[in-house]
Design an enzyme around this catalytic site. Structure first.
Site, PDB file in Angstrom:
ATOM      1  N   ARG A   1       0.972  -1.346  -0.058  1.00  0.00           N
ATOM      2  CA  ARG A   1       0.293  -0.046  -0.043  1.00  0.00           C
ATOM      3  C   ARG A   1       0.996   1.208   0.134  1.00  0.00           C
ATOM      4  NH1 ARG A   1      -2.437  -3.858  -1.067  1.00  0.00           N
ATOM      5  NH2 ARG A   1      -4.321  -4.528   0.093  1.00  0.00           N
TER       6      ARG A   1
ATOM      7  N   SER B   1     -10.482  -0.986   4.582  1.00  0.00           N
ATOM      8  CA  SER B   1      -9.732  -1.348   5.862  1.00  0.00           C
ATOM      9  C   SER B   1      -9.194   0.086   6.424  1.00  0.00           C
ATOM     10  CB  SER B   1      -8.328  -2.079   5.788  1.00  0.00           C
ATOM     11  OG  SER B   1      -9.041  -3.439   4.754  1.00  0.00           O
TER      12      SER B   1
ATOM     13  N   GLU C   1      -4.315   2.988   7.569  1.00  0.00           N
ATOM     14  CA  GLU C   1      -4.243   2.655   6.148  1.00  0.00           C
ATOM     15  C   GLU C   1      -4.686   3.976   5.412  1.00  0.00           C
ATOM     16  OE1 GLU C   1      -4.650  -1.165   4.330  1.00  0.00           O
ATOM     17  OE2 GLU C   1      -5.777  -0.357   2.752  1.00  0.00           O
TER      18      GLU C   1
HETATM   19  C1  LIG Z   1     -15.686  -0.566   0.295  1.00  0.00           C
HETATM   20  C2  LIG Z   1     -14.103  -0.195   0.404  1.00  0.00           C
HETATM   21  C3  LIG Z   1     -13.331  -1.330  -0.141  1.00  0.00           C
HETATM   22  C4  LIG Z   1     -11.986  -1.161  -0.437  1.00  0.00           C
HETATM   23  N1  LIG Z   1     -11.306  -2.278  -0.779  1.00  0.00           N
HETATM   24  C5  LIG Z   1     -10.026  -2.115  -1.250  1.00  0.00           C
HETATM   25  C6  LIG Z   1      -9.290  -3.288  -1.480  1.00  0.00           C
HETATM   26  O1  LIG Z   1      -9.624  -4.402  -1.557  1.00  0.00           O
HETATM   27  N2  LIG Z   1      -7.808  -2.855  -1.657  1.00  0.00           N
HETATM   28  C7  LIG Z   1      -7.228  -1.613  -1.540  1.00  0.00           C
HETATM   29  O2  LIG Z   1      -6.032  -1.603  -1.833  1.00  0.00           O
HETATM   30  N3  LIG Z   1      -8.160  -0.700  -1.095  1.00  0.00           N
HETATM   31  C8  LIG Z   1      -9.286  -0.775  -0.715  1.00  0.00           C
HETATM   32  N4  LIG Z   1     -10.071   0.175  -0.429  1.00  0.00           N
HETATM   33  C9  LIG Z   1      -9.501   1.462  -0.370  1.00  0.00           C
HETATM   34  C10 LIG Z   1      -9.384   2.244  -1.822  1.00  0.00           C
HETATM   35  O3  LIG Z   1     -10.663   1.936  -2.339  1.00  0.00           O
HETATM   36  C11 LIG Z   1      -8.213   2.079  -2.711  1.00  0.00           C
HETATM   37  O4  LIG Z   1      -7.233   2.679  -1.805  1.00  0.00           O
HETATM   38  C12 LIG Z   1      -8.224   3.288  -3.777  1.00  0.00           C
HETATM   39  O5  LIG Z   1      -7.126   2.835  -4.586  1.00  0.00           O
HETATM   40  C13 LIG Z   1      -8.274   4.728  -3.605  1.00  0.00           C
HETATM   41  O6  LIG Z   1      -8.436   5.287  -4.728  1.00  0.00           O
HETATM   42  P1  LIG Z   1      -9.067   6.648  -4.802  1.00  0.00           P
HETATM   43  O7  LIG Z   1      -9.259   7.152  -6.130  1.00  0.00           O
HETATM   44  O8  LIG Z   1     -10.243   6.737  -4.063  1.00  0.00           O
HETATM   45  O9  LIG Z   1      -8.066   7.554  -3.870  1.00  0.00           O
HETATM   46  P2  LIG Z   1      -8.321   8.553  -2.941  1.00  0.00           P
HETATM   47  O10 LIG Z   1      -8.719   8.143  -1.998  1.00  0.00           O
HETATM   48  O11 LIG Z   1      -9.096   9.787  -3.611  1.00  0.00           O
HETATM   49  O12 LIG Z   1      -6.691   9.258  -2.672  1.00  0.00           O
HETATM   50  C14 LIG Z   1      -6.055   8.465  -2.042  1.00  0.00           C
HETATM   51  C15 LIG Z   1      -4.733   9.197  -1.747  1.00  0.00           C
HETATM   52  O13 LIG Z   1      -3.818   9.416  -3.325  1.00  0.00           O
HETATM   53  C16 LIG Z   1      -3.735  10.720  -3.787  1.00  0.00           C
HETATM   54  N5  LIG Z   1      -4.300  10.917  -5.134  1.00  0.00           N
HETATM   55  C17 LIG Z   1      -5.332  10.352  -5.793  1.00  0.00           C
HETATM   56  N6  LIG Z   1      -5.338  10.499  -6.917  1.00  0.00           N
HETATM   57  C18 LIG Z   1      -4.138  10.944  -7.353  1.00  0.00           C
HETATM   58  C19 LIG Z   1      -3.524  11.221  -8.448  1.00  0.00           C
HETATM   59  N7  LIG Z   1      -3.975  11.259  -9.792  1.00  0.00           N
HETATM   60  N8  LIG Z   1      -2.072  11.487  -8.426  1.00  0.00           N
HETATM   61  C20 LIG Z   1      -1.473  11.936  -7.259  1.00  0.00           C
HETATM   62  N9  LIG Z   1      -2.014  11.498  -6.057  1.00  0.00           N
HETATM   63  C21 LIG Z   1      -3.463  10.963  -5.956  1.00  0.00           C
HETATM   64  C22 LIG Z   1      -4.898  11.478  -2.732  1.00  0.00           C
HETATM   65  O14 LIG Z   1      -4.353  12.768  -2.523  1.00  0.00           O
HETATM   66  C23 LIG Z   1      -4.573  10.730  -1.619  1.00  0.00           C
HETATM   67  O15 LIG Z   1      -3.485  11.072  -0.867  1.00  0.00           O
HETATM   68  C24 LIG Z   1     -11.560   0.197  -0.414  1.00  0.00           C
HETATM   69  C25 LIG Z   1     -12.518   1.288   0.100  1.00  0.00           C
HETATM   70  C26 LIG Z   1     -13.741   1.124   0.011  1.00  0.00           C
HETATM   71  C27 LIG Z   1     -14.688   2.163   0.583  1.00  0.00           C
END
Ligand SMILES: Cc1cc2nc3c(=O)[nH]c(=O)nc-3n(C[C@H](O)[C@H](O)[C@H](O)COP(=O)(O)OP(=O)(O)OC[C@H]3O[C@@H](n4cnc5c(N)ncnc54)[C@H](O)[C@@H]3O)c2cc1C
Length: 290
Positions: free
Chosen positions: A164, A213, A283
């Site tokens: 991660r 998580s 996380e």
């Molecule tokens: C129901 C549920 C299930 C999930 N299951 C999993 C799983 O199985 N595995 C897992 O790893 N995660 C899981 N997650 C967590 C999450 O979905 C992942 O970590 C996902 O990859 C985050 O992507 P996001 O676009 O929502 O990022 P965001 O939450 O919007 O951003 C996360 C971070 O990345 C940065 N960021 C976002 N986009 C960019 C960009 N283009 N350039 C630079 N920085 C950027 C943001 O500034 C922030 O610091 C889950 C979440 C939920 C709600």
């Protein structure tokens, strides 16, 4: 700013985040193109304005005070190009959509990530993973904007990454990612992944507002089992609750505030340290505006 993208004012971040927590941002901008994004970043620098990049806000806990700055969302970077087994997706593409498009071309490698509610940008930056696979396994190169506001392409070797984590976080803005995908039988993959996804739905509160998580798994025990063994399932602070279905999820049971979630996280961490001498690590990224 409207030269560079779609501009919204006084935007509720609560409605954007998957845990339904967040304050109001002065502006939200969705740049039209990579070049527009560089121009926007120049403009923000010249005008001494703060900004924060958001993907689908599924891995962030956003402070619910007012953000006197600009949220940048890359939703318009939504193209998916497939050339043989090489797939390039814009930072704003949601993973479930990318998986679907790939499966239609019999490209199966990304299917592990079909349940992750994140964008390509956020998922590559955080090296999202599921079922023993991480997204960086499949990355060939990533197009980014660096700190000098230059667009460049980083190969996988330029990026360090682990559980991660990638060195992209807070150092680059991801514009798109290119993946190397294997061909396979989508029917078989869908059936296998479908079974795993169904199991997840039975064991995780995926229908409730959360950020997935809440803690990384410590070395010796899954975080969920540890929290359950500490007897903390169902523990509540305001509207934030440790899920009864899976103890490593904090869910928003109504009107949870940022502080409720932070207090609940601290309580769990304290008990884990005192009773089991384990340092739990959060996380999601905790974002404070001040
Ligand atoms: C129901 C549920 C299930 C999930 N299951 C999993 C799983 O199985 N595995 C897992 O790893 N995660 C899981 N997650 C967590 C999450 O979905 C992942 O970590 C996902 O990859 C985050 O992507 P996001 O676009 O929502 O990022 P965001 O939450 O919007 O951003 C996360 C971070 O990345 C940065 N960021 C976002 N986009 C960019 C960009 N283009 N350039 C630079 N920085 C950027 C943001 O500034 C922030 O610091 C889950 C979440 C939920 C709600």
């Amino acid at each position: 700013m409207d030269k560079y993208g779609i501009v919204l004012e006084n935007v509720s971040l609560k409605n954007l985040s998957t845990i339904n927590i967040g304050g109001t941002a002065k502006y939200l901008v969705r740049p039209y193109s990579y070049v527009d994004l560089t121009k926007l970043l120049d403009y923000l620098k010249e005008n001494d304005m703060k900004y924060y990049i958001l993907g689908n806000a599924s891995n962030v806990l956003l402070d619910d005070s007012y953000f006197d700055g600009v949220i940048i969302k890359l939703d318009e970077f939504n193209s998916i190009d497939i050339d043989g087994n090489i797939v390039t997706a814009g930072a704003g593409v949601m993973l479930p959509k990318l998986v679907n498009v790939c499966l239609q071309k019999e490209l199966v490698s990304l299917a592990h990530f079909s349940m992750i509610p994140g964008t390509v940008g956020g998922s590559v930056v955080g090296n999202a993973g599921a079922y023993g696979h991480e997204i960086m396994e499949y990355v060939k190169e990533v197009k980014v904007i660096d700190k000098d506001n230059k667009i460049k392409t980083l190969t996988k070797d330029d990026i360090s990454f682990g559980y991660r984590y990638t060195s992209l976080k807070d150092n680059y803005i991801v514009l798109s990612a290119t993946f190397i995908c294997e061909k396979g039988n989508p029917i078989e993959v869908l059936s296998d992944i479908g079974t795993r996804n169904e199991k997840r739905k039975d064991t995780q509160p995926l229908d409730k507002p959360s950020v997935g998580s809440i803690f990384r798994n410590p070395d010796d025990i899954p975080a969920g089992r540890l929290i359950e063994e500490l007897g903390l399932k169902g523990t509540k602070v305001g509207g934030a609750v440790v899920s009864e279905k899976h103890a490593n999820f904090i869910i928003n049971d109504g009107d949870a505030t940022f502080d409720d979630v932070i207090k609940l996280i601290d309580k769990i961490k304290k008990e884990a340290k005192e009773k089991r001498n384990i340092d739990l690590v959060c996380e999601p990224t905790i974002v404070r505006w001040n």
